[in-house]
Scaffold this active site. Structure first.
Site, PDB file in Angstrom:
ATOM      1  N   ASN A  69      -4.771  10.825   4.181  1.00 12.68           N
ATOM      2  CA  ASN A  69      -4.659   9.880   5.299  1.00 12.68           C
ATOM      3  C   ASN A  69      -4.386  10.681   6.568  1.00 12.68           C
ATOM      4  O   ASN A  69      -5.002  10.475   7.610  1.00 12.68           O
ATOM      5  CB  ASN A  69      -3.499   8.892   5.110  1.00 12.68           C
ATOM      6  N   ARG A 113      -0.230   8.927  -5.329  1.00 15.63           N
ATOM      7  CA  ARG A 113       0.316   8.426  -4.066  1.00 15.63           C
ATOM      8  C   ARG A 113       0.898   7.018  -4.231  1.00 15.63           C
ATOM      9  O   ARG A 113       1.883   6.658  -3.575  1.00 15.63           O
ATOM     10  CB  ARG A 113      -0.744   8.477  -2.947  1.00 15.63           C
ATOM     11  N   GLU A 138      -7.707   3.031  -5.782  1.00 14.34           N
ATOM     12  CA  GLU A 138      -8.449   2.846  -4.528  1.00 14.34           C
ATOM     13  C   GLU A 138      -9.929   2.631  -4.850  1.00 14.34           C
ATOM     14  O   GLU A 138     -10.408   3.036  -5.918  1.00 14.34           O
ATOM     15  CB  GLU A 138      -8.256   4.085  -3.639  1.00 14.34           C
ATOM     16  N   HIS A 195     -13.630   3.468  -5.083  1.00 13.93           N
ATOM     17  CA  HIS A 195     -14.220   4.804  -5.215  1.00 13.93           C
ATOM     18  C   HIS A 195     -15.125   5.078  -4.010  1.00 13.93           C
ATOM     19  O   HIS A 195     -16.054   4.310  -3.756  1.00 13.93           O
ATOM     20  CB  HIS A 195     -15.010   4.913  -6.520  1.00 13.93           C
ATOM     21  N   HIS A 206      -3.569   0.332  -3.134  1.00 14.88           N
ATOM     22  CA  HIS A 206      -4.279   1.109  -2.114  1.00 14.88           C
ATOM     23  C   HIS A 206      -4.916   0.168  -1.075  1.00 14.88           C
ATOM     24  O   HIS A 206      -5.115  -1.018  -1.349  1.00 14.88           O
ATOM     25  CB  HIS A 206      -5.351   1.947  -2.797  1.00 14.88           C
ATOM     26  N   GLY A 207      -5.292   0.756   0.051  1.00 19.00           N
ATOM     27  CA  GLY A 207      -5.849  -0.047   1.149  1.00 19.00           C
ATOM     28  C   GLY A 207      -6.958  -0.977   0.693  1.00 19.00           C
ATOM     29  O   GLY A 207      -6.924  -2.190   0.937  1.00 19.00           O
ATOM     30  N   ARG A 215       0.868  -1.182   0.000  1.00 14.05           N
ATOM     31  CA  ARG A 215       0.000   0.000   0.000  1.00 14.05           C
ATOM     32  C   ARG A 215       0.909   1.238   0.000  1.00 14.05           C
ATOM     33  O   ARG A 215       1.961   1.243   0.672  1.00 14.05           O
ATOM     34  CB  ARG A 215      -0.892   0.005   1.253  1.00 14.05           C
ATOM     35  N   HIS A 216       0.500   2.274  -0.732  1.00 19.05           N
ATOM     36  CA  HIS A 216       1.272   3.520  -0.778  1.00 19.05           C
ATOM     37  C   HIS A 216       1.569   4.045   0.636  1.00 19.05           C
ATOM     38  O   HIS A 216       0.885   3.698   1.602  1.00 19.05           O
ATOM     39  CB  HIS A 216       0.482   4.588  -1.543  1.00 19.05           C
ATOM     40  N   GLY A 217       2.569   4.933   0.732  1.00 16.63           N
ATOM     41  CA  GLY A 217       2.864   5.593   2.007  1.00 16.63           C
ATOM     42  C   GLY A 217       1.745   6.561   2.389  1.00 16.63           C
ATOM     43  O   GLY A 217       0.839   6.831   1.588  1.00 16.63           O
ATOM     44  N   GLU A 218       1.846   7.093   3.594  1.00 18.33           N
ATOM     45  CA  GLU A 218       0.803   8.004   4.086  1.00 18.33           C
ATOM     46  C   GLU A 218       0.559   9.148   3.096  1.00 18.33           C
ATOM     47  O   GLU A 218       1.503   9.794   2.631  1.00 18.33           O
ATOM     48  CB  GLU A 218       1.222   8.597   5.430  1.00 18.33           C
TER      49      GLU A 218
HETATM   50  C1  3PG Z   1      -9.321   6.286   1.477  1.00 22.73           C
HETATM   51  O1  3PG Z   1      -9.623   6.123   0.290  1.00 22.73           O
HETATM   52  O2  3PG Z   1      -9.910   7.088   2.234  1.00 22.73           O
HETATM   53  C2  3PG Z   1      -8.190   5.477   2.070  1.00 22.73           C
HETATM   54  O3  3PG Z   1      -7.213   5.257   1.139  1.00 22.73           O
HETATM   55  C3  3PG Z   1      -8.677   4.169   2.614  1.00 22.73           C
HETATM   56  O4  3PG Z   1      -9.543   4.495   3.601  1.00 22.73           O
HETATM   57  P1  3PG Z   1     -10.291   3.490   4.587  1.00 22.73           P
HETATM   58  O5  3PG Z   1      -9.251   2.807   5.412  1.00 22.73           O
HETATM   59  O6  3PG Z   1     -11.163   4.411   5.388  1.00 22.73           O
HETATM   60  O7  3PG Z   1     -11.088   2.560   3.717  1.00 22.73           O
END
Ligand code: 3PG
Length: 249
Positions: A15, A60, A87, A89, A182-183, A8-11
């Protein structure tokens, strides 16, 4: 046996500000840049090398990948960029503060929007400036299919075909693959790879800037997966990700 690395990308700036980000193209913070360097150095120390890299069309993730490749002295590596790794949407939540949203709608509702498999956040309306359908980076995405909001199920549905048609052939060809995303797009891939149930996926949180190794068998079924960092560091970072969205302290 095949080995791939997910990162996953850095902060990012949002974030740090605890805002729903999704497809908003925000930059890394200084801490995020440092996390990316740390991930690259860790991969180098552990002897990782790659022949192919994949990332999203969001800066990111792209910057994180570039920093990692710089640390590995692999900046020449072929990189594939796709919106399919973006990420999830976040629809009309994009830009809102997560803690304020939790105060307004309740923690349970925010947990559903953030982590459930099948419930989408509220969608973007026509005319919303956050609907970046004309952005050239989305030229290969038919206008009618540009998401107004996605639940994790939607993210799985757009990521997995890319995994099957683009990434799998590279892995089977013997290329060592690095995926920087992404997360929630990584949660989508991990749900698919590990066959995690719709209920259990709610508990999965991916920390920023921590390389996650997947060892796969000949049929690309996971044999084991592990973070390179110490377990206590990871547990703390996962808890931090989970905490976002809770009430302000
Ligand atoms: C986002 O898109 O807000 C984050 O990259 C991931 O957020 P989350 O942990 O709230 O899903």
């Amino acid at each position: 046996m095949y080995k791939i690395v997910l990162l996953r990308h850095g902060e990012s700036v949002w974030n740090k500000e605890n805002r729903f980000t999704g497809w908003t193209d925000v930059d890394l913070t200084d801490k995020g840049v440092a996390e990316a360097h740390g991930a690259g150095r860790l991969l180098r120390r552990e002897g990782f090398g790659f022949e192919r890299a994949y990332t999203s069309v969001l800066k990111r993730a792209i910057k994180t990948l570039n920093i990692v490749l710089e640390e590995l002295d692999l900046m020449w590596l072929p990189v594939n960029y796709s919106w399919r790794l973006n990420e999830r949407h976040y629809g009309a939540l994009q830009g809102l503060n997560k803690a304020e949203t939790a105060e307004r709608f309740g923690d349970d509702q925010v947990l559903v929007w953030r982590r459930s498999y099948g419930t989408s956040p509220p969608p973007l309306e026509d005319g919303d400036e956050r609907l970046t359908v004309d952005d050239p980076r989305y030229a290969t995405l038919p206008r009618s299919r540009y998401p107004r909001a996605e639940c994790l199920k939607d993210t799985v549905a757009r990521f997995v075909p890319y995994w099957e048609t683009m990434i799998v052939p590279d892995i089977l060809a013997g290329h060592r693959v690095l995926i920087v995303a992404h997360g929630n797009s990584l949660r989508a891939l991990i749900k698919y790879l590990d066959s995690i149930s719709d209920e259990d996926i709610v508990k999965l949180n991916i920390p920023t800037g921590q390389p996650l190794v997947y060892e796969l068998d000949a049929d690309l079924r996971p044999l084991r997966s592990y973070y390179l960092a110490d377990e206590d560091v990871i547990r703390k970072a996962e808890a931090e990700v989970a905490r976002h969205g809770g009430p302000r302290e």
